[in-house]
Write an enzyme that holds these catalytic residues in place. Structure first.
Site, short mmCIF file in Angstrom:
data_model
loop_
_atom_site.label_atom_id
_atom_site.label_comp_id
_atom_site.label_asym_id
_atom_site.label_seq_id
_atom_site.Cartn_x
_atom_site.Cartn_y
_atom_site.Cartn_z
N TYR A 277 -9.70 -11.79 -4.91
CA TYR A 277 -8.89 -12.07 -6.10
C TYR A 277 -9.27 -13.40 -6.73
O TYR A 277 -8.93 -13.66 -7.88
CB TYR A 277 -7.41 -12.05 -5.74
CG TYR A 277 -6.96 -10.70 -5.26
CD1 TYR A 277 -6.66 -9.68 -6.15
CD2 TYR A 277 -6.89 -10.40 -3.90
CE1 TYR A 277 -6.28 -8.43 -5.72
CE2 TYR A 277 -6.50 -9.15 -3.45
CZ TYR A 277 -6.20 -8.17 -4.36
OH TYR A 277 -5.83 -6.92 -3.92
N ARG B 73 -0.80 -2.84 -6.43
CA ARG B 73 -1.00 -3.90 -5.44
C ARG B 73 -1.94 -4.98 -5.99
O ARG B 73 -1.70 -6.17 -5.83
CB ARG B 73 -1.56 -3.27 -4.16
CG ARG B 73 -1.92 -4.26 -3.06
CD ARG B 73 -2.33 -3.46 -1.82
NE ARG B 73 -3.00 -4.28 -0.81
CZ ARG B 73 -2.38 -4.97 0.12
NH1 ARG B 73 -1.06 -4.97 0.18
NH2 ARG B 73 -3.06 -5.66 1.02
N LYS C 193 -2.39 -0.07 7.13
CA LYS C 193 -3.82 0.22 7.23
C LYS C 193 -4.50 -0.60 8.32
O LYS C 193 -5.37 -0.10 9.02
CB LYS C 193 -4.46 -0.06 5.86
CG LYS C 193 -5.97 0.08 5.82
CD LYS C 193 -6.49 -0.26 4.44
CE LYS C 193 -8.00 -0.19 4.39
NZ LYS C 193 -8.51 -0.56 3.04
N HIS D 198 -2.80 1.93 -5.92
CA HIS D 198 -3.34 0.69 -5.37
C HIS D 198 -3.53 -0.36 -6.47
O HIS D 198 -3.59 -1.56 -6.17
CB HIS D 198 -4.67 0.95 -4.67
CG HIS D 198 -4.94 0.00 -3.54
ND1 HIS D 198 -4.22 0.02 -2.37
CD2 HIS D 198 -5.83 -1.02 -3.41
CE1 HIS D 198 -4.66 -0.93 -1.56
NE2 HIS D 198 -5.63 -1.58 -2.16
N ARG E 191 0.85 -1.17 0.00
CA ARG E 191 0.00 0.00 0.00
C ARG E 191 0.90 1.23 0.00
O ARG E 191 2.03 1.20 0.47
CB ARG E 191 -0.91 0.01 1.22
CG ARG E 191 -1.82 -1.21 1.36
CD ARG E 191 -2.67 -1.09 2.61
NE ARG E 191 -3.54 -2.25 2.79
CZ ARG E 191 -3.24 -3.31 3.54
NH1 ARG E 191 -2.07 -3.34 4.18
NH2 ARG E 191 -4.08 -4.31 3.67
N HIS F 9 -3.46 -9.30 4.76
CA HIS F 9 -4.89 -9.38 5.04
C HIS F 9 -5.13 -10.12 6.35
O HIS F 9 -4.42 -11.07 6.67
CB HIS F 9 -5.62 -10.09 3.90
CG HIS F 9 -5.72 -9.26 2.65
ND1 HIS F 9 -6.02 -9.79 1.42
CD2 HIS F 9 -5.55 -7.93 2.45
CE1 HIS F 9 -6.04 -8.84 0.52
NE2 HIS F 9 -5.76 -7.69 1.12
#
Length: 637
Positions: free
Chosen positions: A506, A474, A397, A471, A369, A497
């Site tokens: 994804y 990413r 984040k 982004h 990120r 994550h």
């Protein structure tokens, strides 16, 4: 800060001595004429103490003739006169660099220029910042460079603001010069801290200046309270969103005296409607659904919090509900196709702004990120024996750290970044405030997100691929891993994550993996079923005979197929549900499909037993039993 010795020194010098010193100064600089001496004599006759001239009105000081201004400049650079901030920000000191030769200012100005160049500024940029900020600071304060303070910088900035308010003239060049001066002074260890972001320097009251004065204290108090539990950027974003709400209330109900007087129908619902069609001032278009949701959530949290805290001016009932928050779309991750990804990388390789370009290449290589990328520190690469190099990604984040494996090419990229960055004094970390050496530093400060986005936009234009966001790099990284067959657990670890649901996004991509599985399954189905008929007989909705196909009921034709689920997803609770349904019927033409399904079910049951998936094996055995019953019924029919 204004030393008293300056004016005292000037007062003690007889006029004859000042004139002699001025004549020597003119001779040393190769200038002067008979008018210069007359102007100097006239000046000293009217103001025997030169500092008294600074007490006159600004208009009078600016009306001086060229010869008088030359004498005033001599008095200034020789430390005999402090002309005032208003005079310094209004007048262009065109001869300043020539006048300071041989004076006390020359060494300080040279030291500042050298310091600015050391942190990455060009000589021209350093030269301009020095004359527009540091020169004026040294003149008015009478202090050496090492004794300047942040308060002195603020005094110069206040003078520029006053000039802008009085004349309407902008002060962008002064603001930039003051910011550069602050950064350079920090790296020269003159000041203790670098300048804050311009928006963070504004008080909450300034951010909410368009809110009604009767309501503003509650907004400001709430934001000050949130500073104790939220990051500065989070509070800044809250201030921006609540400012929209405060501005709206000031427009629709100027008589509203307290938040306790808010009404759902009178205030909240019109605000929700206006927010849905609000215009983004930067793009001129309607704000996005995400921005719309964030504004509503900010107001909802604000009103709910102050009610829960028991504030006196809090609304007495709930005014914003979950249904008021617009439902966010769930688009697929916008990754770059392979060709666009290659062309963008080539454009970044050719960029002249190497630090920003290499930062973007690193983001693509590691799936970072943008905030995580810019928070990387100089010692972010860790060599682990027998396991190669790893990149330590800082808290981002989701407030988690992670380690990302690096290949040799990426390690070389990081080495190139370390060689390109401009070294300087450690900067305070945005989370902890502790000094840290960041990987991406430029011009005495950390590389900004705006610089990154501008470089990415330039490279995307050069590559001819349209608009690209950081982004998306990413998303491209994650998609490439999914296409290469990486496991869900590994993908979660690499992307940082905290839930499988985030990474499973994804798995919904229309990418090479999905296409390959689709084509494999389709080829297998065609092999087993043979050629499909080009036309189907129409099934009547009603009929008079007793054939089930003609019954007046909702009907569907079923076809064979396959479902591939990851083990982490667990067994599907709806698998093979139709075959067990009492309404399910088969006919002779379905025998090949059912027989093929039975063969697959037996094979899947054996596979599940071998893997130790007992529940899964039992499900397949139940399906085999049901198919046996269906096949037997149809053959005896």
């Amino acid at each position: 800060m204004q030393p008293e010795t300056v004016s005292a020194r000037a007062a003690e010098r007889p006029a004859g001595d000042l004139l002699a010193d001025y004549a020597a100064h003119l001779a040393r600089t190769g200038r002067g004429h008979t008018g210069s001496e007359r102007a100097a004599r006239a000046f000293l006759k009217r103001w025997p103490t030169p500092q008294a001239w600074a007490e006159e009105s600004l208009a009078l000081r600016l009306e001086a003739s060229a010869a008088t201004k030359a004498f005033v400049m001599f008095l200034i650079v020789d430390g005999r006169l402090r002309p005032g901030w208003d005079y310094l920000v209004e007048r262009k000191l065109s001869s300043f660099w020539r006048e300071i030769l041989g004076t006390r200012l020359q060494a300080d100005m040279a030291k500042f220029v050298d310091g600015a160049e050391a942190v990455g500024f060009t000589h021209l940029a350093a030269f301009r910042a020095a004359s527009q900020s540091i020169g004026r600071l040294l003149i008015q304060t009478g202090l050496p460079l090492e004794q300047l303070t942040v308060g002195d910088l603020n005094e110069l900035a206040d003078a520029c603001r006053h000039r802008a308010a009085a004349t309407g003239k902008g002060w962008r060049h002064y603001r930039a010069a003051i910011n550069i001066a602050h950064r350079v002074l920090f790296h020269l260890e003159v000041t203790d801290a670098p300048p804050d972001h311009w928006q963070l320097r504004k008080t909450m009251a300034d951010r909410l200046r368009d809110t009604d004065p009767k309501l503003r204290p509650a907004f400001v108090a709430y934001l000050e309270r949130k500073k104790g539990t939220c990051r500065p950027n989070t509070v800044s974003c809250l201030a921006t969103r609540l400012a929209h709400f405060g501005r709206f209330l000031a427009e629709v109900d100027p008589a509203l005296g307290s938040l306790a007087g808010l009404e759902r129908q009178r205030h909240i619902e019109p605000f929700l409607n206006s927010t849905a069609s609000a215009i983004n001032t930067k793009t001129g278009e309607i704000i996005t659904t995400a921005d719309h949701a964030r504004r509503v959530i900010a107001v909802s949290s604000f009103l709910a919090d102050i009610a829960e805290w028991g504030w006196d001016d809090a609304p007495t009932r709930r005014l914003v509900f979950r249904s008021d928050i617009p439902r966010l779309p769930r688009p697929l991750p916008r990754y770059l196709p392979a060709d666009a990804d290659r062309r963008l990388s080539e454009a970044l390789d050719r960029s002249e702004f190497r630090l920003a370009a290499d930062a973007l290449l690193l983001a693509r290589a590691c799936g970072l990120r943008i905030g995580e990328l810019l928070d990387l520190e100089l010692d972010c690469v860790h060599e682990i024996p027998d396991h190669g190099a790893w990149l330590k990604v800082p808290l981002g984040k989701l407030d988690t750290e992670r380690m990302v494996p690096l290949d040799d090419e990426t390690v070389e990229l990081i080495d190139r970044i370390a060689a390109t960055r401009i070294e300087g004094r450690s900067l305070p970390h945005p989370r902890t405030g502790k000094p840290a050496q960041f990987l991406f530093t430029h011009h005495g400060r950390r590389l900004s997100q705006s610089a990154m986005r501008a470089e990415l936009s330039r490279a995307a234009t050069t590559a001819g691929i349209g608009h690209v966001t950081p982004h998306q790099l990413r998303h491209t990284y994650a998609t490439a891993l999914v296409n290469a067959g990486v496991s869900l657990q590994a993908l979660m670890a690499l992307l940082g994550h905290v839930s499988a649901e985030m990474s499973l996004r994804y798995g919904r991509l229309f990418d090479a993996t999905v296409r390959a599985e689709y084509e494999r399954a389709l080829d297998l189905a065609k092999t087993r079923l043979g050629p499909m008929p080009t036309q189907r007989a129409r099934i009547p909705v009603t009929a008079d005979n007793g054939d089930w196909r003609d019954a007046p009921a909702l009907k569907s034709r079923l076809a064979g197929g396959y479902c591939l689920r990851a083990p982490v997803q667990g067994a599907c609770p709806y698998a093979n549900i139709c075959e067990h349904c009492p309404s399910f019927r088969a006919e002779a033409s379905s025998l090949p499909v059912l027989a093929a399904q039975r063969v697959d079910a037996r094979a899947l049951a054996a596979d599940a037993e071998a893997r130790g998936w007992i529940d899964e094996a039992d499900r397949h055995h139940r399906l085999v039993a049901r198919l046996d019953a269906l096949l037997g019924d149809e053959r005896t029919a």
